[in-house]
Design a protein around this motif. Structure first.
Motif, PDB file in Angstrom:
ATOM      1  N   ALA A   1       7.200   0.258   0.273  1.00 27.27           N
ATOM      2  CA  ALA A   1       5.855   0.062  -0.285  1.00 27.27           C
ATOM      3  C   ALA A   1       5.162   1.392  -0.538  1.00 27.27           C
ATOM      4  O   ALA A   1       4.556   1.604  -1.598  1.00 27.27           O
ATOM      5  CB  ALA A   1       5.029  -0.816   0.657  1.00 27.27           C
TER       6      ALA A   1
ATOM      7  N   ALA B   1       2.564  -8.182  -3.337  1.00 22.87           N
ATOM      8  CA  ALA B   1       2.155  -7.099  -4.228  1.00 22.87           C
ATOM      9  C   ALA B   1       1.690  -7.682  -5.547  1.00 22.87           C
ATOM     10  O   ALA B   1       2.267  -8.662  -6.042  1.00 22.87           O
ATOM     11  CB  ALA B   1       3.314  -6.137  -4.457  1.00 22.87           C
TER      12      ALA B   1
ATOM     13  N   ILE C   1      -0.588  -3.509  -2.347  1.00 24.00           N
ATOM     14  CA  ILE C   1       0.457  -4.103  -1.518  1.00 24.00           C
ATOM     15  C   ILE C   1      -0.052  -4.337  -0.099  1.00 24.00           C
ATOM     16  O   ILE C   1      -0.755  -3.486   0.465  1.00 24.00           O
ATOM     17  CB  ILE C   1       1.710  -3.196  -1.461  1.00 24.00           C
TER      18      ILE C   1
ATOM     19  N   VAL D   1       9.729  -3.527  -9.182  1.00 15.25           N
ATOM     20  CA  VAL D   1       9.837  -3.986  -7.797  1.00 15.25           C
ATOM     21  C   VAL D   1      11.281  -4.349  -7.483  1.00 15.25           C
ATOM     22  O   VAL D   1      11.858  -3.910  -6.482  1.00 15.25           O
ATOM     23  CB  VAL D   1       8.912  -5.197  -7.537  1.00 15.25           C
TER      24      VAL D   1
ATOM     25  N   VAL E   1      -1.536   0.645   0.256  1.00 16.15           N
ATOM     26  CA  VAL E   1      -0.640  -0.196   1.048  1.00 16.15           C
ATOM     27  C   VAL E   1      -1.346  -0.471   2.364  1.00 16.15           C
ATOM     28  O   VAL E   1      -1.584   0.455   3.156  1.00 16.15           O
ATOM     29  CB  VAL E   1       0.714   0.485   1.327  1.00 16.15           C
TER      30      VAL E   1
ATOM     31  N   ALA F   1       5.852  -8.999   2.395  1.00 18.08           N
ATOM     32  CA  ALA F   1       4.956  -8.189   1.569  1.00 18.08           C
ATOM     33  C   ALA F   1       4.506  -8.997   0.361  1.00 18.08           C
ATOM     34  O   ALA F   1       5.292  -9.758  -0.209  1.00 18.08           O
ATOM     35  CB  ALA F   1       5.652  -6.906   1.120  1.00 18.08           C
TER      36      ALA F   1
ATOM     37  N   ALA G   1      -2.832  -8.328   1.646  1.00 13.04           N
ATOM     38  CA  ALA G   1      -2.673  -7.785   0.294  1.00 13.04           C
ATOM     39  C   ALA G   1      -3.953  -7.945  -0.512  1.00 13.04           C
ATOM     40  O   ALA G   1      -4.317  -7.059  -1.300  1.00 13.04           O
ATOM     41  CB  ALA G   1      -1.513  -8.477  -0.407  1.00 13.04           C
TER      42      ALA G   1
ATOM     43  N   GLN H   1       4.271   3.027  -4.319  1.00 16.16           N
ATOM     44  CA  GLN H   1       2.946   3.442  -4.782  1.00 16.16           C
ATOM     45  C   GLN H   1       2.964   4.877  -5.303  1.00 16.16           C
ATOM     46  O   GLN H   1       2.270   5.203  -6.275  1.00 16.16           O
ATOM     47  CB  GLN H   1       1.921   3.316  -3.640  1.00 16.16           C
TER      48      GLN H   1
END
Length: 399
Positions: A309, A249, A324, A277, A358, A247, A350, A313
Motif C-alpha cells: 500500500a 482502495a 487506502i 493494483v 494509507v 485492504a 479506507a 501510493q
C-alpha cells in the motif's frame, strides 16, 4: 423420457413450443417476412429467430418494428444460438434423481445455487444430467456438502459474469460496427456466425487452462499460509473462518471527476487504477472484488500488504489519487468472499483516508516491519462501530 428432436431439422410444432407460440402464428410470421432464415425448413437458426420475435411480441413491439429490425440486422445475434446446444428436456426431476442418486430437493438446490433460471430443474437436458453426475461424483468422493454448495455458487456466479461479458462485448465490438457499416441483415448474421463458430470452441480450453494455473498458484499460497498460521501463537479459528489482512482502495474525487470530465475519462482512470493494483500486488494477495472505483484486497500477511500500500501510493503523483485503508483480523469465508466485522472495519478505515494516504489499524502496525513509519492520528469512532479505533498514517521511514 421425452423424445430428443434432431438439430438438423425441426417440426413447426416443436418450433412453436420452443418459442411459446402457435403454429398458425409461426406461419403468419413467415408470410410477413419476420423469419428471414426460414426457407421451407425449420432449422435451429430459424427457431432461435422465432424465439426472439416471440419475446419481442411479449414486450409489446409491433410487427412492423420487428420486421425492420430483422432487415437491419439488429436481430442477427439469434443466428449464434444455432452454435449452442439446444436445451431439450431429456428427463424429469425424479428420473434424474434415480439416475444420479441425488435427492430431488438437492438437485433443485444445486440448480438454484448455481444461479440457473427458475424451473431449470423441471426441464433437465442430457447435458444437465451429465452435470448432475459430476456433482454426485464430487460428493461421493468425500467433498462436504457445505463446501460443494459454496463452490457451486462461486462457479455459477463467475461463469454467469463471463457469459454475460462475452455476449455484451461481442455485441459492442462486432455486431454494432457491422450495423454502422450498413452490412445487410443476412450477410451480417453469416459473418457473426462464422466468427462465433471459430471463437466459441476455444472458450472452454482457455478457461480450463487459466483455472488450472490459478489452482496451482492458490494451492501453493494456501500451503504457505497454513505454515505461517501454525507458527503464529494466535488461538485456533472456528471452521469457516480465516485470519487475513484486508485492504480497501479507491480513487479520491472519482465522483467529481465523472461530473467534470465525463464517464469515458472517469472509467478509463478506474480501469488503469484497477490494472495497476492487480499488477503490483504481492503474490500472496489478490483482488476479491471491485465495486465502481473501489477495490477489495485480501492477503495472508498484513506486513506485506501494508508494504504494498505504501509503495503503491509512492508510484502515484497525479490526480485522482488513491486512498487506502488496511486492517487485520478474523473473517468469515463464504462463497469466495470475506464477511464480518473486520471487513466492515477495513472499509470504514479506507473511507476515512484522504487521497494519497494509507491508513491502518493497530494490528497492522504490530505486524509491520521497521522500514515503515506509523503516525498515530488518534482514536476515531468509525461509522457503525460503538468503540473507537486507533488509526495510523503509514509511510516509508526516513533514513
Amino acid at each position: 423420457m421425452e423424445r430428443v428432436v434432431s438439430e438438423a431439422q425441426l417440426t413447426a410444432a416443436e418450433v412453436a413450443r420452443r418459442a411459446g407460440t402457435t403454429t398458425p402464428t409461426l406461419r403468419r410470421w413467415v408470410k410477413q417476412g419476420l423469419i428471414p432464415q426460414y426457407h421451407g425448413v425449420w432449422t435451429p437458426a430459424a427457431c432461435a429467430h422465432a424465439r426472439i420475435v416471440a419475446r419481442l411480441r411479449e414486450r409489446g413491439h409491433p410487427l412492423g418494428q420487428i420486421r425492420t429490425a430483422s432487415l437491419e440486422g439488429r436481430l442477427a445475434f439469434a443466428y449464434i444460438q444455432d452454435l449452442l446446444p439446444a436445451l431439450e428436456s431429456h428427463c424429469t426431476l425424479d428420473e434424474a434423481a434415480r439416475e444420479t442418486g441425488l435427492e430431488p430437493a438437492l438437485i433443485e438446490r444445486i440448480f438454484t445455487t448455481m444461479g440457473l433460471p427458475a424451473g431449470a430443474s423441471q426441464r433437465i437436458s442430457a447435458d444437465d444430467l451429465q452435470l448432475l453426475r459430476y456433482c454426485a461424483a464430487m460428493l461421493a468422493a468425500g467433498l462436504p456438502l457445505i463446501a460443494f454448495l459454496q463452490l457451486a455458487r462461486v462457479y455459477g456466479q463467475a461463469l454467469a459474469q463471463m457469459a454475460d461479458a462475452a455476449v455484451r462485448l461481442f455485441h459492442l465490438y462486432v455486431h454494432e460496427p457491422l450495423m454502422r457499416d450498413g452490412v445487410p441483415g443476412l450477410q451480417m448474421a453469416e459473418e457473426m456466425e462464422g466468427l462465433a463458430s471459430e471463437v466459441l470452441p476455444l472458450a472452454s480450453p482457455v478457461m480450463d487452462h487459466v483455472h488450472r494455473r490459478f489452482l496451482a498458484h492458490f494451492v501453493e499460497q494456501d500451503v504457505i499460509g497454513h505454515m505461517e498460521t501454525d507458527l503464529d501463537a494466535g488461538a485456533p479459528l472456528d471452521l469457516g473462518r480465516l485470519r487475513v489482512a484486508i485492504a480497501f482502495a479507491d480513487l479520491a474525487g472519482y465522483t467529481r471527476m465523472t461530473e467534470e470530465q465525463g464517464d469515458e475519462e472517469a472509467v478509463g482512470a478506474v480501469e488503469r487504477f484497477i490494472e495497476n493494483v492487480g499488477h503490483t500486488l504481492p503474490e500472496e494477495a489478490r483482488i476479491i472484488k471491485t465495486i465502481g472505483d473501489e477495490v477489495m484486497i485480501v492477503g495472508s500477511d498484513p506486513a506485506t500488504l501494508v508494504d504494498w500500500a505504501v509503495g503503491f501510493q509512492e508510484l502515484h503523483a497525479t490526480r485522482p489519487l488513491p486512498r487506502i485503508g488496511v486492517h487485520f483480523g478474523e473473517t468469515l469465508y463464504r462463497d469466495g468472499d470475506y464477511y464480518g466485522r473486520e471487513v466492515n472495519q477495513a472499509a470504514r478505515v479506507a473511507a476515512r483516508s484522504a487521497g494519497g494516504e494509507v491508513l491502518v489499524t493497530r494490528p497492522v502496525v504490530q505486524a509491520a516491519g521497521p522500514h515503515l513509519h506509523f503516525e498515530l492520528i488518534g482514536e476515531v469512532r468509525l461509522k457503525g462501530f460503538t468503540e473507537a479505533t486507533e488509526l495510523f498514517l503509514a509511510r516509508a521511514a526516513q533514513d
